[in-house]
Structures are given as C-alpha cells and as structure tokens.
Design a protein around this motif. Sequence first.
Motif, PDB file in Angstrom:
ATOM      1  N   PHE A   1      -0.687  -1.802  -4.768  1.00  0.00           N
ATOM      2  CA  PHE A   1       0.318  -2.179  -5.835  1.00  0.00           C
ATOM      3  C   PHE A   1       0.722  -3.537  -5.901  1.00  0.00           C
ATOM      4  O   PHE A   1       0.988  -4.241  -4.387  1.00  0.00           O
ATOM      5  CB  PHE A   1       1.774  -1.439  -6.051  1.00  0.00           C
ATOM      6  CG  PHE A   1       1.366   0.044  -6.568  1.00  0.00           C
ATOM      7  CD1 PHE A   1       1.356   0.416  -7.734  1.00  0.00           C
ATOM      8  CD2 PHE A   1       1.074   0.957  -5.422  1.00  0.00           C
ATOM      9  CE1 PHE A   1       1.178   1.706  -8.084  1.00  0.00           C
ATOM     10  CE2 PHE A   1       0.861   2.243  -5.940  1.00  0.00           C
ATOM     11  CZ  PHE A   1       0.662   2.730  -7.261  1.00  0.00           C
TER      12      PHE A   1
ATOM     13  N   LYS B   1       0.863  -1.157  -0.141  1.00  0.00           N
ATOM     14  CA  LYS B   1      -0.033   0.062   0.145  1.00  0.00           C
ATOM     15  C   LYS B   1       0.904   1.157   0.019  1.00  0.00           C
ATOM     16  O   LYS B   1       1.882   1.275   0.802  1.00  0.00           O
ATOM     17  CB  LYS B   1      -0.807  -0.200   1.207  1.00  0.00           C
ATOM     18  CG  LYS B   1      -2.016   1.058   1.277  1.00  0.00           C
ATOM     19  CD  LYS B   1      -2.767   1.292   2.619  1.00  0.00           C
ATOM     20  CE  LYS B   1      -3.626   0.135   2.730  1.00  0.00           C
ATOM     21  NZ  LYS B   1      -4.451   0.219   3.889  1.00  0.00           N
ATOM     22  N   SER B   2       0.636   1.953  -1.201  1.00  0.00           N
ATOM     23  CA  SER B   2       1.459   3.270  -0.863  1.00  0.00           C
ATOM     24  C   SER B   2       0.842   4.506  -0.067  1.00  0.00           C
ATOM     25  O   SER B   2      -0.275   4.191   0.528  1.00  0.00           O
ATOM     26  CB  SER B   2       1.258   4.017  -2.559  1.00  0.00           C
ATOM     27  OG  SER B   2       0.054   4.645  -2.669  1.00  0.00           O
TER      28      SER B   2
ATOM     29  N   ASP C   1      -0.732   7.135  -0.220  1.00  0.00           N
ATOM     30  CA  ASP C   1      -1.984   7.627  -0.777  1.00  0.00           C
ATOM     31  C   ASP C   1      -3.239   6.514  -0.608  1.00  0.00           C
ATOM     32  O   ASP C   1      -4.319   6.610  -0.808  1.00  0.00           O
ATOM     33  CB  ASP C   1      -1.934   8.348  -1.894  1.00  0.00           C
ATOM     34  CG  ASP C   1      -2.094   7.289  -3.088  1.00  0.00           C
ATOM     35  OD1 ASP C   1      -2.072   6.288  -2.955  1.00  0.00           O
ATOM     36  OD2 ASP C   1      -2.088   7.875  -4.336  1.00  0.00           O
TER      37      ASP C   1
ATOM     38  N   SER D   1      -3.137   3.695  -2.375  1.00  0.00           N
ATOM     39  CA  SER D   1      -3.295   2.803  -3.527  1.00  0.00           C
ATOM     40  C   SER D   1      -2.550   1.527  -3.189  1.00  0.00           C
ATOM     41  O   SER D   1      -1.510   1.377  -2.531  1.00  0.00           O
ATOM     42  CB  SER D   1      -2.393   3.412  -4.566  1.00  0.00           C
ATOM     43  OG  SER D   1      -3.157   4.791  -5.201  1.00  0.00           O
TER      44      SER D   1
ATOM     45  N   LYS E   1      -0.556  -1.499 -10.678  1.00  0.00           N
ATOM     46  CA  LYS E   1      -1.354  -0.824  -9.714  1.00  0.00           C
ATOM     47  C   LYS E   1      -2.748  -1.721  -9.905  1.00  0.00           C
ATOM     48  O   LYS E   1      -3.222  -2.063 -10.751  1.00  0.00           O
ATOM     49  CB  LYS E   1      -1.541   0.675 -10.220  1.00  0.00           C
ATOM     50  CG  LYS E   1      -2.491   1.177  -9.105  1.00  0.00           C
ATOM     51  CD  LYS E   1      -2.481   2.928  -9.447  1.00  0.00           C
ATOM     52  CE  LYS E   1      -3.370   3.522  -8.402  1.00  0.00           C
ATOM     53  NZ  LYS E   1      -3.354   5.271  -8.596  1.00  0.00           N
ATOM     54  N   GLU E   2      -3.108  -2.011  -8.392  1.00  0.00           N
ATOM     55  CA  GLU E   2      -4.413  -2.827  -8.559  1.00  0.00           C
ATOM     56  C   GLU E   2      -5.565  -1.834  -8.663  1.00  0.00           C
ATOM     57  O   GLU E   2      -5.533  -0.849  -8.056  1.00  0.00           O
ATOM     58  CB  GLU E   2      -4.589  -3.544  -7.002  1.00  0.00           C
ATOM     59  CG  GLU E   2      -5.541  -4.529  -6.966  1.00  0.00           C
ATOM     60  CD  GLU E   2      -5.505  -5.267  -5.792  1.00  0.00           C
ATOM     61  OE1 GLU E   2      -6.055  -4.741  -4.694  1.00  0.00           O
ATOM     62  OE2 GLU E   2      -4.941  -6.401  -5.813  1.00  0.00           O
ATOM     63  N   GLU E   3      -6.458  -2.155  -9.497  1.00  0.00           N
ATOM     64  CA  GLU E   3      -7.754  -1.138  -9.586  1.00  0.00           C
ATOM     65  C   GLU E   3      -8.634  -1.133  -8.353  1.00  0.00           C
ATOM     66  O   GLU E   3      -8.990  -2.304  -7.808  1.00  0.00           O
ATOM     67  CB  GLU E   3      -8.643  -1.726 -10.949  1.00  0.00           C
ATOM     68  CG  GLU E   3      -7.822  -1.627 -12.160  1.00  0.00           C
ATOM     69  CD  GLU E   3      -7.267  -0.334 -12.360  1.00  0.00           C
ATOM     70  OE1 GLU E   3      -8.114   0.839 -12.264  1.00  0.00           O
ATOM     71  OE2 GLU E   3      -6.007   0.020 -13.107  1.00  0.00           O
ATOM     72  N   SER E   4      -9.104  -0.042  -8.126  1.00  0.00           N
ATOM     73  CA  SER E   4     -10.091   0.246  -6.978  1.00  0.00           C
ATOM     74  C   SER E   4     -11.469  -0.208  -7.172  1.00  0.00           C
ATOM     75  O   SER E   4     -11.901   0.098  -8.500  1.00  0.00           O
ATOM     76  CB  SER E   4      -9.750   1.540  -6.543  1.00  0.00           C
ATOM     77  OG  SER E   4     -11.066   1.718  -5.748  1.00  0.00           O
TER      78      SER E   4
END
Length: 108
Positions: free
Chosen positions: A88, A81-82, A84, A86, A102-105
Amino acid sequence: MSTKIVQLKARADDPDIGLVKDEPFYVVTSADAVVGLDKFIAKQIVTYQPATETVDGLMTATDKKKLNTIKTEPFEGLKFKSPDGSIFVLSVDNDGKPVFTKEESDVR
C-alpha cells in the motif's frame, strides 16, 4: 607501567587558592606541559578520508552508496506491506488528508 599520582599538602593557609594548612591537593597541569605527549598522542590518532561510493573512508563505500540513495526532499508516497504481503502507498490529498492506495501486483 603505572601512573604516579602526586598528592601534596598545603604548607600554610592560602585564601587565594582556597587551601588551609595541611589540606591535601593534587597538581593540575595541561597536556602541553608534558614533554613529548603531543607526539605520543599524534601516533595514536587514526585519521580517515571521506568515503565515496567506490572508496572506503570513515564508512565503507557500500554504506556510502546506500546513504546517497536516501531521499531528503518531501516524499510523494511511502510504501507499506500488509501482513498478507500486499503493498500500500500512503500519500496525502490536496487537503492534507491521508490516502492509502493498494499497489497493483505484476504477478498474474
């Protein structure tokens, strides 16, 4: 109750055990030489059955359930988790190079 420690003195030189006359020494013994010690120790020992996912044992059933979810085989990807928020996924390509995706939300 206090423990008594008995110190002895060598009566004469004894090269077989490495003592010289009047040298202090302590008697060395083993637990099986003390009458009743084995029964006393047996009463002090706590034993546990193996834990299952539903019954506590050496660990709680909840911890056993968590432990069983840990994967031990090679992973296809690790999630990070970044700052912000997000997500990954780190994986490797066929050449062993790292790939971050990047995993889509699901939030729209």
